[in-house]
Design a protein around this motif. Structure first.
Motif, PDB file in Angstrom:
ATOM      1  N   HIS A  75     -10.041   4.007  14.440  1.00 18.85           N
ATOM      2  CA  HIS A  75     -11.409   4.517  14.506  1.00 18.85           C
ATOM      3  C   HIS A  75     -11.981   4.329  15.906  1.00 18.85           C
ATOM      4  N   ILE A  76     -11.697   3.178  16.521  1.00 16.81           N
ATOM      5  CA  ILE A  76     -12.169   2.953  17.887  1.00 16.81           C
ATOM      6  C   ILE A  76     -11.570   3.981  18.831  1.00 16.81           C
ATOM      7  N   LEU A  77     -10.283   4.259  18.690  1.00 17.37           N
ATOM      8  CA  LEU A  77      -9.632   5.247  19.559  1.00 17.37           C
ATOM      9  C   LEU A  77     -10.264   6.626  19.397  1.00 17.37           C
ATOM     10  N   TYR A  78     -10.588   6.999  18.159  1.00 16.94           N
ATOM     11  CA  TYR A  78     -11.198   8.313  17.921  1.00 16.94           C
ATOM     12  C   TYR A  78     -12.616   8.368  18.489  1.00 16.94           C
ATOM     13  N   LEU A  79     -13.336   7.258  18.405  1.00 16.62           N
ATOM     14  CA  LEU A  79     -14.672   7.230  19.010  1.00 16.62           C
ATOM     15  C   LEU A  79     -14.594   7.343  20.530  1.00 16.62           C
ATOM     16  N   THR A 135      -1.614  12.996   0.783  1.00 12.48           N
ATOM     17  CA  THR A 135      -0.525  12.022   0.816  1.00 12.48           C
ATOM     18  C   THR A 135      -0.825  10.753   0.035  1.00 12.48           C
ATOM     19  N   SER A 136      -2.102  10.573  -0.351  1.00 11.98           N
ATOM     20  CA  SER A 136      -2.566   9.351  -1.020  1.00 11.98           C
ATOM     21  C   SER A 136      -2.363   8.114  -0.147  1.00 11.98           C
ATOM     22  N   LYS A 137      -2.280   8.317   1.164  1.00 15.30           N
ATOM     23  CA  LYS A 137      -2.181   7.232   2.135  1.00 15.30           C
ATOM     24  C   LYS A 137      -3.234   7.454   3.214  1.00 15.30           C
ATOM     25  N   PRO A 138      -3.565   6.415   3.960  1.00 11.81           N
ATOM     26  CA  PRO A 138      -4.528   6.626   5.049  1.00 11.81           C
ATOM     27  C   PRO A 138      -4.055   7.706   6.016  1.00 11.81           C
ATOM     28  N   TYR A 139      -5.010   8.466   6.555  1.00  9.87           N
ATOM     29  CA  TYR A 139      -4.675   9.545   7.474  1.00  9.87           C
ATOM     30  C   TYR A 139      -3.904   9.055   8.698  1.00  9.87           C
ATOM     31  N   GLY A 140      -4.305   7.914   9.244  1.00  5.53           N
ATOM     32  CA  GLY A 140      -3.750   7.536  10.534  1.00  5.53           C
ATOM     33  C   GLY A 140      -4.053   8.613  11.566  1.00  5.53           C
ATOM     34  N   LEU A 141      -3.066   8.894  12.406  1.00  6.27           N
ATOM     35  CA  LEU A 141      -3.285   9.878  13.464  1.00  6.27           C
ATOM     36  C   LEU A 141      -3.171  11.316  12.975  1.00  6.27           C
ATOM     37  N   ASP A 142      -2.931  11.511  11.684  1.00  6.94           N
ATOM     38  CA  ASP A 142      -3.015  12.867  11.126  1.00  6.94           C
ATOM     39  C   ASP A 142      -4.468  13.325  10.998  1.00  6.94           C
ATOM     40  N   PHE A 143      -5.393  12.392  11.099  1.00  4.07           N
ATOM     41  CA  PHE A 143      -6.802  12.785  11.077  1.00  4.07           C
ATOM     42  C   PHE A 143      -7.091  13.589  12.339  1.00  4.07           C
ATOM     43  N   PRO A 144      -7.805  14.695  12.212  1.00  3.20           N
ATOM     44  CA  PRO A 144      -8.041  15.524  13.402  1.00  3.20           C
ATOM     45  C   PRO A 144      -8.926  14.838  14.426  1.00  3.20           C
ATOM     46  N   VAL A 145      -8.710  15.152  15.688  1.00  2.00           N
ATOM     47  CA  VAL A 145      -9.612  14.697  16.748  1.00  2.00           C
ATOM     48  C   VAL A 145     -11.004  15.261  16.464  1.00  2.00           C
ATOM     49  N   ILE A 193     -20.566   3.805   5.384  1.00  2.00           N
ATOM     50  CA  ILE A 193     -19.788   4.825   4.670  1.00  2.00           C
ATOM     51  C   ILE A 193     -19.377   5.857   5.695  1.00  2.00           C
ATOM     52  N   THR A 194     -18.080   6.025   5.895  1.00  2.38           N
ATOM     53  CA  THR A 194     -17.596   6.921   6.939  1.00  2.38           C
ATOM     54  C   THR A 194     -16.253   7.508   6.528  1.00  2.38           C
ATOM     55  N   THR A 195     -15.846   8.547   7.229  1.00  2.00           N
ATOM     56  CA  THR A 195     -14.545   9.179   7.009  1.00  2.00           C
ATOM     57  C   THR A 195     -13.809   9.205   8.339  1.00  2.00           C
ATOM     58  N   GLY A 196     -12.537   8.818   8.300  1.00  2.00           N
ATOM     59  CA  GLY A 196     -11.760   8.776   9.524  1.00  2.00           C
ATOM     60  C   GLY A 196     -10.309   8.424   9.263  1.00  2.00           C
ATOM     61  N   PRO A 197      -9.596   7.955  10.269  1.00  2.00           N
ATOM     62  CA  PRO A 197      -8.168   7.657  10.120  1.00  2.00           C
ATOM     63  C   PRO A 197      -7.850   6.639   9.025  1.00  2.00           C
ATOM     64  N   ALA A 198      -8.776   5.717   8.734  1.00  2.00           N
ATOM     65  CA  ALA A 198      -8.522   4.716   7.696  1.00  2.00           C
ATOM     66  C   ALA A 198      -8.777   5.257   6.289  1.00  2.00           C
ATOM     67  N   THR A 199      -9.325   6.454   6.197  1.00  2.00           N
ATOM     68  CA  THR A 199      -9.617   7.086   4.902  1.00  2.00           C
ATOM     69  C   THR A 199      -8.330   7.606   4.272  1.00  2.00           C
ATOM     70  N   THR A 200      -8.269   7.557   2.945  1.00  2.00           N
ATOM     71  CA  THR A 200      -7.095   8.074   2.240  1.00  2.00           C
ATOM     72  C   THR A 200      -7.038   9.599   2.338  1.00  2.00           C
ATOM     73  N   ASN A 201      -5.898  10.086   2.804  1.00  2.00           N
ATOM     74  CA  ASN A 201      -5.643  11.523   2.873  1.00  2.00           C
ATOM     75  C   ASN A 201      -5.298  12.012   1.471  1.00  2.00           C
ATOM     76  N   PRO A 202      -6.079  12.919   0.893  1.00  2.00           N
ATOM     77  CA  PRO A 202      -5.809  13.360  -0.489  1.00  2.00           C
ATOM     78  C   PRO A 202      -4.450  14.033  -0.648  1.00  2.00           C
TER      79      PRO A 202
END
Length: 400
Positions: A309-313, A145-155, A134-143
């Motif tokens: 997720h790998i890129l963010y790690l 936009t109702s779409k995955p965050y992608g690179l909008d997820f903060p570093v 259970i994790t939160t990251g770029p693949a998580t739905t952005n509330p």
């Protein structure tokens, strides 16, 4: 065979398996009760970089019993490709025990008859598609936009992993850690815990770790990121409605496996591959057996992985300096915990000089620190496969 062994081959060789079996003492084969994954949720989490994540969800699991004073807690922080499943099994027929089963459990070095051992899935965990993560990251739905965050997820940084763990512990009323211990990326978290919250950490154990990413390590980690970035399907992180960058992801995972191992064990595991193989001589498109084996292992690992997720790690590790000050000495200055560093002598990824420098810096600051090395054939992976060597060292460090 546990999940960590799948880093190496889909089916580990009889040689390697026998090494793991014979390494276990009678005390190490005592079983934990079945374990379960719990979920923690927090809102409006502010990152070290000053960004806000509306909702964070992470998984956690624990072994042993929390005492009345809530002061018998050992926090285990996990490595890059791992998760909070540090020990035990989820079911009676679970063939994949936790990665540190050799040292966590009743009567073992981290004795669950004494300690309440807890571990938490990190943010941007490598495997957001794993049903046991259970994790939160770029693949998580952005509330928004109702779409995955992608690179909008903060570093995010190692400090953010620590701060999420702190919120989990706070929710359980735990204000003090008897110890925090982690391997590889987990060691970074353990050390930053001691620097960020010195009054809460009594002991810190860093296994196959470092105090700060130096230029060599930053550049090495970038080689993990590049195949994903160069895969056309990555599409600047916007692939969730299309074809994911599987080719780049698999190449990255293969490279992670290769750099985590020492040639001594790698050459034994792939002893059936030879420069005299007929296929590669006859056709430039034919691979050597070792290349096909590494690619097969990477393909299997890619099942649950997410490229972003790998890129963010990777970036979180590249940004690491314990304490997050202008230099390592300043970052480590607040540390009050007794420290123990256990690098692996043959580690070619996070080489022992990184841990040695951190240990020496603590000594120069007048802190209490101990340094011992793991011997083994695995390289970086000795921090998992050979950790039993230092079971008595860990036990004594925790109990004294």
């Amino acid at each position: 065979m546990n999940r960590f062994q799948s880093l190496i081959k889909p089916a580990i060789t009889a040689l390697a398996l026998s090494m793991l079996i014979t390494a276990c003492s009678p005390a190490q084969v005592q079983a934990l009760p079945l374990v379960e994954k719990h979920e923690f949720v927090t809102h409006n989490f502010t990152t070290f970089g000053g960004e806000m994540i509306p909702e964070v969800r992470v998984g956690w699991e624990a072994y042993g019993e929390l005492n009345e004073n809530k002061d018998n807690v050992v926090l285990v922080t996990h490595f890059f490709s791992g998760n909070s499943h540090a020990a035990g099994r989820y079911s009676e027929d679970d063939a994949q025990p936790g990665y540190w089963d050799a040292i966590i459990g009743p009567g073992k070095a981290i004795d669950t008859n004494i300690y309440y051992v807890i571990s938490v899935d990190t943010l941007v965990n490598q495997e957001p598609n794993n049903p046991n993560v259970i994790t939160t990251g770029p693949a998580t739905t952005n509330p928004e936009t109702s779409k995955p965050y992608g690179l909008d997820f903060p570093v995010v940084t190692i400090r953010d992993f620590v701060n999420v763990q702190k919120e989990v512990l706070d929710s359980l009323g735990i204000e003090k850690l008897h110890a925090v211990i982690g391997a590889s990326m987990g060691s970074l978290q353990a050390l930053d815990w001691a620097a960020a919250y010195p009054d809460r950490v009594e002991r810190m154990i860093s296994v196959i770790g470092m105090g700060a990413a130096d230029p060599w390590t930053i550049a090495t980690l970038q080689q993990w990121a590049n195949p994903i970035i160069q895969d056309p399907n990555w599409n600047d992180g916007n692939y969730y409605d299309g074809e994911p960058p599987l080719a780049g992801t698999q190449q990255t995972l293969g490279m992670i496996t290769l750099t985590a191992m020492h040639p001594l064990i790698f050459n034994q595991l792939y002893a059936d591959s030879s420069p005299r193989e007929a296929g590669p001589l006859q056709d430039i498109r034919q691979n050597f057996k070792v290349v096909d084996g590494l690619q097969a292992a990477a393909k299997a690992r890619a099942t649950y992985a997410d490229a972003n997720h790998i890129l963010y790690l990777v970036r979180a590790n590249q940004l690491f300096m314990a304490g997050y000050q202008t230099d390592l000495a300043s970052g480590l200055a607040p540390v009050q915990a007794r420290s123990l560093f256990i690098p692996a002598t043959r580690d070619l990824l996070l080489q022992p000089y990184l841990a040695k420098h951190t240990h020496n810096t603590l000594l120069e600051l007048g802190k209490e620190s101990t340094y011992v090395e793991l011997e083994g054939p695995w390289g970086h992976l000795d921090g998992v496969f050979e950790i039993h060597q230092k079971a008595d060292v860990i036990r004594d460090f925790l109990n004294n």
